[in-house]
Structure formats: C-alpha cells, structure tokens
Design a protein around this motif. Structure first.
Motif: not given
Length: 231
Positions: A6-24
């Motif tokens: 099986a092809a190796p699983a691709v790691a998810p792109l992990r995103i951090a935001t400064l505050g909930w508003e910027l995660a909208a």
C-alpha cells in the motif's frame, strides 16, 4: 498473486490559527483527512505547534496570523526560517485604540512621555503606535506600558475588541482596514517540500474566505458545533 504494498499515507497538512476567527474558512471546507486546523488563543501556543512541526499531531506545518504577530514569531523561531507565502486578508475590527475624548485631535504638548497601554496583542500595539505617529509624536517620546499605575495614567491603549478599558473607543482596524494583513506562514523546509499541497490549500482557504463572507451566521454555527469541520 503478487502482493502490492500500500502507498504510504500522506501526512495531513496541519494548520494553526491565532484565534477562532481566523479559523473560520475551515468551516466552509468539507472535513477532510488531508487538512487539520487548530485554533490557538495565544501566540505562544501557536509557536509551540510550529516548533513541533506538522509530523507531530500536536504540531503545525502552517500558521495563519496577523503580520505583526508573524514578526514576533520569526524572531522567536529563527531556526525554522519562517516565510509568509500568502496574504489571506486584513484584520477588520479585531484591534482597537482607546483614548480620552479629543486625545487624537492633536499631539500631547511638551516633551513628556506619551504612554500607550500594551498587552492586548502585537497588532493592537501597532494600531496604537500608528495613531500617535499620525499625531506627529516623536518615537523617542513613546513608551509602551503594562504596570498598573502606568496603565491608569496612560492616554492611549491598544486593545483587542471586547477587552474592558476605562478609555473610550477611538477607532479600530475596521477604520484602518488595510493596516494589519493576515498572512499564512510556514518554515522554508515545509514550503520547499510541500509546494503543491500549499498551493491547493491556499486556493481552498481563499474560497473558504469567500464562503464566510457570504454566510457569516451559518459559518459561525458550524464552528460552534464543529460540524463537518477539520478541527
């Protein structure tokens, strides 16, 4: 028959935001195993995620934050060679300047110090410094203060919207609507290694911003319920 690895699983792109508003924008995207979003309340916590890196479930490949906060993070995490690769928009009303009535009509007289209350956020400090610069106050006269006695005596304060302050609201980034850019940043190594992933994410994130603008109440409900959101 032959066994196919099986092809190796691709790691998810992990995103951090400064505050909930910027995660909208994440709430406008379908939940997907290829992207994870983690809002953080403080720059310190966001920096910790960047330092861990995206290979760690508690880390991050990318951070979305105001440009003044990026400047601070860049200094703290110089070894990562952080780079801004996308402007996602501009802060609109998150930062405020508070001052007594009429204080922003003319520069404080004399050569005394002009005290500005610091501590709201890096972006709020920038807005407050911008306001006294417009008055023509020399930078040598300006002092950012946090001590209680100085805070009470200060004429100006840079604060985050919703913060209790005895001074009156003078103006905010809703008025200075292009002063504080919101940027996406990543270590140089991540940009080099995951260029295609970042291009695809950037397009999806900008599409998410458009969706947020068209349905603010709906996106707010999705965020609150964490419904179909890659958090």
């Amino acid at each position: 028959g032959a066994v196919v690895d099986a092809a190796p699983a691709v790691a998810p792109l992990r995103i951090a935001t400064l505050g909930w508003e910027l995660a909208a924008p994440a709430a406008a995207l379908a939940a997907t195993p290829s992207v994870e979003v983690a809002p953080e309340a403080t720059l310190d916590e966001l920096e910790k995620r960047l330092a861990r890196g995206g290979s760690d479930a508690q880390g991050a490949d990318v951070a979305v934050l105001p440009l003044p906060s990026f400047v601070v993070a860049y200094e703290h995490l110089s070894a990562l060679k952080l780079q801004a690769f996308l402007v996602t928009g501009f802060s609109h009303g998150r930062e405020e300047v508070h001052a007594p009535a009429g204080a922003l009509l003319k520069a404080p007289p004399g050569a005394d110090e002009v005290k500005i209350v610091s501590g709201g956020s890096e972006s709020a400090n920038v807005l407050a410094l911008f306001s006294v610069d417009l008055l023509g106050v020399a930078s040598s006269r300006i002092r950012l203060v946090t001590a209680e006695a100085d805070v009470k005596a200060a004429a100006f304060a840079g604060v985050v919207k919703g913060t209790t302050d005895t001074r009156k609201l003078a103006f905010s980034t809703a008025d200075a609507s292009r002063l504080v850019p919101i940027v996406a940043i990543a270590p140089k190594a991540v940009i080099d290694a995951r260029e295609k992933d970042l291009q695809e994410w950037s397009k999806a994130w900008l599409d998410g911003l458009d969706a947020v603008a068209k349905d603010v109440p709906g996106i707010s409900r999705k965020l609150a319920a964490k419904a179909n959101v890659p958090l």
